[in-house]
Design a protein around this motif. Structure first.
Motif, PDB file in Angstrom:
ATOM      1  N   TYR A  36       0.990  -1.178   0.037  1.00  0.00           N
ATOM      2  CA  TYR A  36       0.053  -0.114   0.065  1.00  0.00           C
ATOM      3  C   TYR A  36       0.828   1.380   0.060  1.00  0.00           C
ATOM      4  O   TYR A  36       2.109   1.349   0.539  1.00  0.00           O
ATOM      5  N   GLN A  38       0.969   5.432   0.894  1.00  0.00           N
ATOM      6  CA  GLN A  38      -0.198   6.431   1.540  1.00  0.00           C
ATOM      7  C   GLN A  38       0.598   7.897   1.524  1.00  0.00           C
ATOM      8  O   GLN A  38       1.824   7.867   2.005  1.00  0.00           O
ATOM      9  N   PRO A  44      -4.454   4.730   3.080  1.00  0.00           N
ATOM     10  CA  PRO A  44      -3.543   3.858   2.312  1.00  0.00           C
ATOM     11  C   PRO A  44      -4.480   3.267   0.891  1.00  0.00           C
ATOM     12  O   PRO A  44      -5.533   3.332   1.101  1.00  0.00           O
ATOM     13  N   LEU A  46      -4.169   0.535  -2.454  1.00  0.00           N
ATOM     14  CA  LEU A  46      -3.377  -0.507  -2.993  1.00  0.00           C
ATOM     15  C   LEU A  46      -2.565  -0.295  -4.000  1.00  0.00           C
ATOM     16  O   LEU A  46      -3.113   0.610  -4.950  1.00  0.00           O
ATOM     17  N   PHE A  89       3.452   0.456   2.875  1.00  0.00           N
ATOM     18  CA  PHE A  89       3.340  -0.431   3.988  1.00  0.00           C
ATOM     19  C   PHE A  89       3.301  -1.718   3.114  1.00  0.00           C
ATOM     20  O   PHE A  89       2.446  -1.734   2.019  1.00  0.00           O
ATOM     21  N   PHE A 104      -0.153  -5.629   8.753  1.00  0.00           N
ATOM     22  CA  PHE A 104       0.664  -4.660   8.109  1.00  0.00           C
ATOM     23  C   PHE A 104       2.117  -4.748   8.788  1.00  0.00           C
ATOM     24  O   PHE A 104       2.227  -4.773   9.964  1.00  0.00           O
ATOM     25  N   GLY A 107       5.761   0.107   8.148  1.00  0.00           N
ATOM     26  CA  GLY A 107       5.766   1.443   7.209  1.00  0.00           C
ATOM     27  C   GLY A 107       7.097   1.993   7.014  1.00  0.00           C
ATOM     28  O   GLY A 107       8.022   1.541   7.724  1.00  0.00           O
TER      29      GLY A 107
END
Lengths: 114, 112
Positions: A36, A38, A44, A46, A89, A104, A107
Motif C-alpha cells: 500500500y 499512503q 492507504p 493498494l 506498507f 501490516f 511502514g
C-alpha cells in the motif's frame, strides 16, 4: 507478536534511482501479499499485490519480488520520482481465514529527492 | 461513487468522553474493517465484520465497540476516551474475494 516486519523505516533516494523496501513474515499460512502507498492526510491505497504461486509481479515501475522459502517479499520502485515520495506498507493475509484480515508492516517513509 | 466515507475528519475529545466514528461504503462490500495507525507502528486491526450483523475482535479491541446493522455502515464507538486512544483511525472495506482493501481518508482523534 509482530507477524510482518518491514525495513527500512525510512529511505532517501535520488530521482531516477531504485527504491527497495523489504518485508519478512512469520505465518506460513499467509497467501496474499499486497503493498500500500499512503500520502500525508490520505488513507492507504493498494499499489500492487502478489500471491505465493509466483516469484515476481511487475506493474509499470513497481515490482514485487517474493521468496517463499525465505518468507520474504520486497517492493522495487524503478526510476523513482519525487511524486513517489510517500509511506509504503507491506501486508499479508490468509484469504481462507475469517475476514481475510490484513496484518501490516510498520511502514517505510520514502523520500525521492529531485 | 464515493467509496469509503469517514466522518468526522478531526476530533478532540476530553478524557472520559465518548464518541462514534462513522464509516459508510457504497460499493456493497461485505467485509469491513477498523484500523488505527500510530507513528512507526503500522496499522493495527481493532474490529472487523464479514457481513451485516456479524462482527469480531481484531488485535487491539479494548476500549472500542462496533455494530453492523446494514451492509453500508460500520460505526466505531469509543467509550470513556483515554489518551492512549489518540491516533488516526481508518475504516476499510473489500468485496471478500481476496482483493485489496479500499480505505477511507481517516479520522484524526486526539484525547486530552
Amino acid at each position: 507478536q509482530q507477524q510482518v516486519k518491514q525495513s527500512p523505516q525510512s529511505l532517501i533516494v535520488q530521482k531516477g534511482g531504485i527504491s527497495i523496501i523489504n518485508c519478512a513474515y512469520e505465518n506460513t499460512a499467509f497467501d496474499y501479499f499486497p503493498w500500500y502507498q499512503q500520502f500525508p492526510g490520505k488513507g492507504p491505497a493498494l499499489l500492487i499485490a502478489i500471491r505465493p504461486d509466483v516469484s515476481e509481479k511487475k506493474e509499470g515501475r513497481f515490482t514485487i519480488s517474493f521468496n517463499k522459502s525465505a518468507k520474504q517479499f520486497s517492493l522495487h520502485i524503478m526510476d523513482s520520482q519525487p511524486g513517489d515520495s510517500a509511506t509504503y506498507f507491506c501486508a499479508a493475509s490468509n484469504i481462507g481465514t475469517s475476514g481475510s484480515r490484513l496484518t501490516f508492516g510498520e511502514g517505510t517513509q520514502l523520500t525521492v529527492n529531485p | 461513487n464515493a467509496g469509503v466515507t469517514q466522518t468526522p475528519k478531526f476530533r478532540i475529545l476530553k478524557i472520559g468522553q465518548s464518541m462514534t466514528l462513522q464509516c459508510a461504503q457504497d460499493m456493497n462490500h461485505n467485509y469491513m474493517y477498523w484500523y488505527r495507525q500510530d507513528p512507526g507502528m503500522g496499522l493495527k486491526l481493532i474490529y472487523y465484520s464479514v457481513g451485516a450483523g456479524i462482527t469480531d475482535k481484531g488485535e487491539v479491541p479494548n476500549g472500542y465497540n462496533v455494530s453492523r446493522s446494514t451492509t453500508e455502515d460500520f460505526p466505531l464507538r469509543l467509550e470513556l476516551a483515554a489518551p492512549s486512544q489518540t491516533s488516526v483511525y481508518f475504516c476499510a472495506s473489500r468485496t471478500g474475494t481476496g482483493d485489496g482493501y479500499t480505505f477511507g481518508s481517516g479520522t484524526r482523534l486526539t484525547v486530552v
